[in-house]
Design an enzyme around this catalytic site. Structure first.
Site, PDB file in Angstrom:
ATOM      1  N   GLU A  52       0.678  -1.037  -0.308  1.00 51.84           N
ATOM      2  CA  GLU A  52      -0.057   0.322   0.070  1.00 51.84           C
ATOM      3  C   GLU A  52       1.028   1.084  -0.141  1.00 51.84           C
ATOM      4  O   GLU A  52       0.541   2.503  -1.199  1.00 51.84           O
ATOM      5  CB  GLU A  52      -1.412   0.337   1.044  1.00 51.84           C
ATOM      6  CG  GLU A  52      -1.707  -1.560   0.967  1.00 51.84           C
ATOM      7  CD  GLU A  52      -1.198  -2.772   2.445  1.00 51.84           C
ATOM      8  OE1 GLU A  52      -2.203  -3.218   2.787  1.00 51.84           O
ATOM      9  OE2 GLU A  52      -0.197  -2.515   2.349  1.00 51.84           O
ATOM     10  N   SER A 168      19.702 -41.393 -11.811  1.00 48.46           N
ATOM     11  CA  SER A 168      18.838 -40.554 -11.624  1.00 48.46           C
ATOM     12  C   SER A 168      18.854 -39.170 -12.054  1.00 48.46           C
ATOM     13  O   SER A 168      17.670 -38.061 -12.365  1.00 48.46           O
ATOM     14  CB  SER A 168      18.228 -40.449 -10.531  1.00 48.46           C
ATOM     15  OG  SER A 168      18.748 -39.184  -9.058  1.00 48.46           O
TER      16      SER A 168
END
Length: 364
Positions: A52, A168
């Site tokens: 704000e 992996s």
């Protein structure tokens, strides 16, 4: 433009603070006067001005009589910065439209009350679901005082996270891996088990430009981590914690000399008590963790009830192999009715890879 359209613009502002504002929420604000946008802003970094105040500072004309659209209820208390309600009142803003209430006990509707007391019109709940989803981490952390934990893994279409030889790299493609590094920037910390460190010797950092590294957390019940591991050798560059139940004073001293932070946690069923670890990490302002551990740590995390979200990247590959690893180990369940239940599914595609995201249902 409608209230919803202006709020969507405020959401687009808010996401710019992703990864930089934790443990604060991402918040965006748009100020409109006579049908024109006169100012925009977002919470840019923890400890700095809120959305704000940044939007008001950016105004091209006097905001008196204008409407401010903000994704979260304006704060009304002093923290690192002054209350945003004070700035709104002083500016002469006539109307505040916000997305969702702030669950923080120091706000929680108090901001609305103060604004109304000063004659400012308030509209709540515009794009509320989107505003809450944006800050799922913040809402969890404020309510539970523990990190929002995300299990993340990559697997083949036949459910394998590695080959039978344990390899992996790489299951998924470059686009999916880049997205993972975005998660490492977004969440406050990354956590793995010591087995992952011993097997892969990863850096556990974020390799995107203009990003930050997550805090690194290693679960190491018996303090097996090698002193020459990359995470140890670079602990002076990236904040690193090792959670352990061991009392090896010589090893602990050697690790501390490398700038490692040691967290002593009692064991539970032979492993780190993850619930207690989450409490400790929450007290250290760690609001979120991406869990990139192996099957053992994933199973322990699910069993301990600390997981809020699951993210599975699925590659169009088949590894096969009865002994090839899967994403979740442990003892498993006896009956399908005992399965961990997931909800709120979301599907995203990265080239040929697919990301499945789900929230974990609690108490089932």
């Amino acid at each position: 433009m409608s209230d919803q359209e202006y709020m969507q613009l405020a959401l687009e502002e808010a996401i710019k603070g992703c990864g930089w504002v934790n443990p604060n929420p991402m918040v965006g604000a748009v100020i409109v006067k006579d049908g024109n946008i006169i100012g925009k802003g977002y919470h840019q970094k923890y400890g700095e001005l809120h959305a704000e105040r940044n939007a008001l500072a950016a105004c091209s004309v006097d905001p008196k009589g204008a409407t401010i659209y903000v994704t979260l209820e304006p704060c009304c208390h002093w923290g690192k910065t002054p209350p945003c309600t004070d700035a709104i009142i002083a500016s002469g803003i006539a109307k505040v439209v916000f997305g969702t209430k702030d669950p923080h006990s120091l706000v929680a509707g108090k901001g609305i009350k103060i604004l109304k007391q000063h004659g400012i019109e308030v509209t709540a709940g515009v794009l509320e679901d989107k505003c809450q989803q944006l800050n799922e981490v913040f809402f969890h952390y404020i309510r539970h005082k523990t990190p929002f934990v995300v299990i993340k893994y990559a697997m083949t279409i036949d459910g394998k996270t590695a080959t039978v030889t344990g390899k992996s790299q790489w299951i998924t493609g470059e686009a999916a891996r880049r997205h993972v590094h975005g998660l490492r920037h977004r969440y406050s910390a990354i956590m793995v088990g010591v087995g992952t460190v011993i097997a892969d010797d990863p850096m556990l950092n974020c390799r995107l430009p203009n990003s930050k590294n997550p805090v690194r957390i290693i679960c190491d019940t018996n303090l097996r981590i090698p002193l020459n591991a990359k995470v140890v050798q670079t602990a002076n560059e990236i904040t690193t914690f090792i959670a352990t139940s061991a009392n090896d004073s010589e090893k602990i001293t050697a690790l501390k000399e490398k700038n490692i932070n040691i967290i002593s946690v009692p064991a539970k069923n032979g492993h780190i008590n993850l619930q207690q670890l989450m409490t400790i990490l929450g007290e250290k302002s760690i609001d979120s963790i991406i869990l990139e551990g192996g099957a053992t740590l994933h199973a322990a995390a699910l069993e301990s009830g600390i997981v809020s979200k699951v993210m599975a990247y699925i590659a169009p590959k088949i590894f096969g192999g009865e002994k090839a690893k899967s994403a979740v180990g442990g003892k498993g369940i006896d009956d399908p009715g005992q399965a961990y239940q997931l909800s709120n599914g979301k599907i995203t595609q990265f080239d040929q890879d697919i990301l499945l995201e789900y929230t974990l249902k609690r108490g089932e």
